[in-house]
Design a protein around this motif. Structure first.
Motif, mmCIF file in Angstrom:
data_model
loop_
_atom_site.group_PDB
_atom_site.id
_atom_site.type_symbol
_atom_site.label_atom_id
_atom_site.label_comp_id
_atom_site.label_asym_id
_atom_site.label_seq_id
_atom_site.Cartn_x
_atom_site.Cartn_y
_atom_site.Cartn_z
ATOM 1 N N ALA A 17 36.955 -61.684 5.989
ATOM 2 C CA ALA A 17 37.528 -61.275 7.273
ATOM 3 C C ALA A 17 38.942 -60.712 7.128
ATOM 4 C CB ALA A 17 37.539 -62.463 8.231
ATOM 5 N N THR A 18 39.467 -60.651 5.917
ATOM 6 C CA THR A 18 40.824 -60.140 5.683
ATOM 7 C C THR A 18 40.876 -58.647 5.993
ATOM 8 O OG1 THR A 18 41.102 -61.760 3.917
ATOM 9 C CG2 THR A 18 42.658 -59.922 3.963
ATOM 10 N N PRO A 19 41.900 -58.220 6.755
ATOM 11 C CA PRO A 19 42.039 -56.784 7.030
ATOM 12 C C PRO A 19 42.187 -55.983 5.730
ATOM 13 C CG PRO A 19 43.488 -58.066 8.454
ATOM 14 C CD PRO A 19 42.924 -59.022 7.436
ATOM 15 N N VAL A 20 41.554 -54.816 5.694
ATOM 16 C CA VAL A 20 41.610 -53.973 4.502
ATOM 17 C C VAL A 20 43.050 -53.610 4.159
ATOM 18 C CG1 VAL A 20 40.956 -51.721 3.558
ATOM 19 C CG2 VAL A 20 39.276 -53.100 4.768
ATOM 20 N N SER A 21 43.879 -53.387 5.164
ATOM 21 C CA SER A 21 45.282 -53.041 4.892
ATOM 22 C C SER A 21 45.984 -54.153 4.117
ATOM 23 C CB SER A 21 46.028 -52.749 6.188
ATOM 24 O OG SER A 21 45.973 -53.872 7.055
ATOM 25 N N LYS A 22 45.650 -55.405 4.411
ATOM 26 C CA LYS A 22 46.237 -56.536 3.694
ATOM 27 C C LYS A 22 45.711 -56.603 2.253
ATOM 28 C CE LYS A 22 47.131 -61.468 4.104
ATOM 29 N NZ LYS A 22 46.933 -62.680 4.894
ATOM 30 N N ASP A 51 36.295 -48.217 -2.940
ATOM 31 C CA ASP A 51 35.679 -48.589 -1.666
ATOM 32 C C ASP A 51 36.613 -48.252 -0.508
ATOM 33 O OD1 ASP A 51 33.406 -49.716 -2.920
ATOM 34 O OD2 ASP A 51 34.351 -51.700 -3.010
ATOM 35 N N ILE A 52 37.884 -48.557 -0.669
ATOM 36 C CA ILE A 52 38.871 -48.290 0.389
ATOM 37 C C ILE A 52 38.952 -46.792 0.655
ATOM 38 C CG2 ILE A 52 41.322 -48.385 0.986
ATOM 39 C CD1 ILE A 52 41.411 -51.099 -0.531
ATOM 40 N N ALA A 53 39.013 -45.996 -0.418
ATOM 41 C CA ALA A 53 39.128 -44.543 -0.256
ATOM 42 C C ALA A 53 37.852 -43.924 0.301
ATOM 43 C CB ALA A 53 39.489 -43.902 -1.589
ATOM 44 N N CYS A 54 36.707 -44.267 -0.295
ATOM 45 C CA CYS A 54 35.451 -43.595 0.073
ATOM 46 C C CYS A 54 34.781 -44.155 1.322
ATOM 47 C CB CYS A 54 34.468 -43.648 -1.097
ATOM 48 S SG CYS A 54 35.035 -42.710 -2.528
ATOM 49 N N ARG A 55 34.703 -45.469 1.428
ATOM 50 C CA ARG A 55 34.027 -46.056 2.591
ATOM 51 C C ARG A 55 34.967 -46.245 3.772
ATOM 52 N NH1 ARG A 55 31.176 -50.533 -0.911
ATOM 53 N NH2 ARG A 55 29.543 -49.265 -1.838
ATOM 54 N N GLY A 56 36.232 -46.472 3.475
ATOM 55 C CA GLY A 56 37.197 -46.719 4.538
ATOM 56 C C GLY A 56 37.851 -45.460 5.053
ATOM 57 N N SER A 64 42.505 -49.305 11.010
ATOM 58 C CA SER A 64 43.288 -50.438 11.524
ATOM 59 C C SER A 64 42.431 -51.651 11.872
ATOM 60 C CB SER A 64 44.112 -50.013 12.743
ATOM 61 O OG SER A 64 43.241 -49.695 13.818
ATOM 62 N N THR A 65 41.125 -51.457 12.040
ATOM 63 C CA THR A 65 40.256 -52.580 12.408
ATOM 64 C C THR A 65 39.332 -53.021 11.276
ATOM 65 O OG1 THR A 65 38.514 -51.128 13.267
ATOM 66 C CG2 THR A 65 40.238 -51.827 14.829
ATOM 67 N N LEU A 66 39.352 -52.322 10.150
ATOM 68 C CA LEU A 66 38.442 -52.636 9.051
ATOM 69 C C LEU A 66 38.788 -53.960 8.369
ATOM 70 C CD1 LEU A 66 37.943 -49.246 7.177
ATOM 71 C CD2 LEU A 66 36.337 -50.423 8.680
ATOM 72 N N THR A 67 37.750 -54.707 8.030
ATOM 73 C CA THR A 67 37.920 -55.916 7.231
ATOM 74 C C THR A 67 37.289 -55.677 5.856
ATOM 75 O OG1 THR A 67 35.818 -56.902 7.892
ATOM 76 C CG2 THR A 67 37.755 -57.377 9.287
ATOM 77 N N ALA A 68 37.569 -56.568 4.936
ATOM 78 C CA ALA A 68 36.995 -56.469 3.600
ATOM 79 C C ALA A 68 35.474 -56.427 3.674
ATOM 80 C CB ALA A 68 37.457 -57.642 2.740
ATOM 81 N N ARG A 69 34.869 -57.206 4.530
ATOM 82 C CA ARG A 69 33.410 -57.262 4.685
ATOM 83 C C ARG A 69 32.838 -55.892 5.070
ATOM 84 N NH1 ARG A 69 28.745 -59.047 3.559
ATOM 85 N NH2 ARG A 69 29.095 -61.249 3.718
ATOM 86 N N ASP A 70 33.576 -55.124 5.880
ATOM 87 C CA ASP A 70 33.092 -53.842 6.381
ATOM 88 C C ASP A 70 32.850 -52.811 5.281
ATOM 89 O OD1 ASP A 70 33.221 -54.709 9.066
ATOM 90 O OD2 ASP A 70 35.319 -54.059 9.239
#
Length: 139
Positions: A17-22, A51-56, A64-70
């Protein structure tokens, strides 16, 4: 040689549930390209810089709303700290992965085995073989 003799210890993991930005900030602080993701004290996936670059970012999602799970890569591939290094390297070759979480006998993360670790610990020939296999384009 055993995996525990080649890996780097003290791998960090974060809750799904950790935000991707964190997570991205943690990657920057630790100077790593992947963070294991957990739920209920168990590993459930990995979140990589790719994952952050391609999926996010490129996936046109509201960052701003993405979590690690997403956006994590689901299904954890891992090895045991007591495993022979050569066996762990075969896993990396077959799965074409650059980083492998290392678990102890209680299934708790105790480290990570990366291509960099392999280049320092394995023979030149074996390290080269693993690097070539992992770096080959996916078909």
């Amino acid at each position: 040689m055993k995996v525990k003799d080649a890996m780097h210890r003290g791998a960090e993991w974060v809750d799904s549930a950790t935000p991707v930005s964190k997570v991205a900030k943690l990657m920057q602080q630790l100077d790593v390209g992947a963070i294991p993701i957990g739920e209920n004290d168990r590993l459930v996936g990995m979140l990589t810089d790719r994952d952050i670059a391609c999926r996010g970012v490129a996936g046109s999602k509201d960052f701003s709303t993405l979590t690690a799970r997403d956006i994590m890569s689901e299904g954890i591939v891992y090895c045991s700290e007591a495993e022979d290094l050569a066996d762990a390297l075969r896993i990396m070759e077959q799965k074409k992965i650059r980083r492998l979480p290392v678990l102890n006998e209680n299934k708790r993360i105790v480290g990570m085995l990366s291509l960099g670790d392999v280049s320092h610990a394995a023979s030149r020939e074996l390290a080269g073989e693993v690097m070539a296999a992992v770096s080959a384009h996916h078909v």
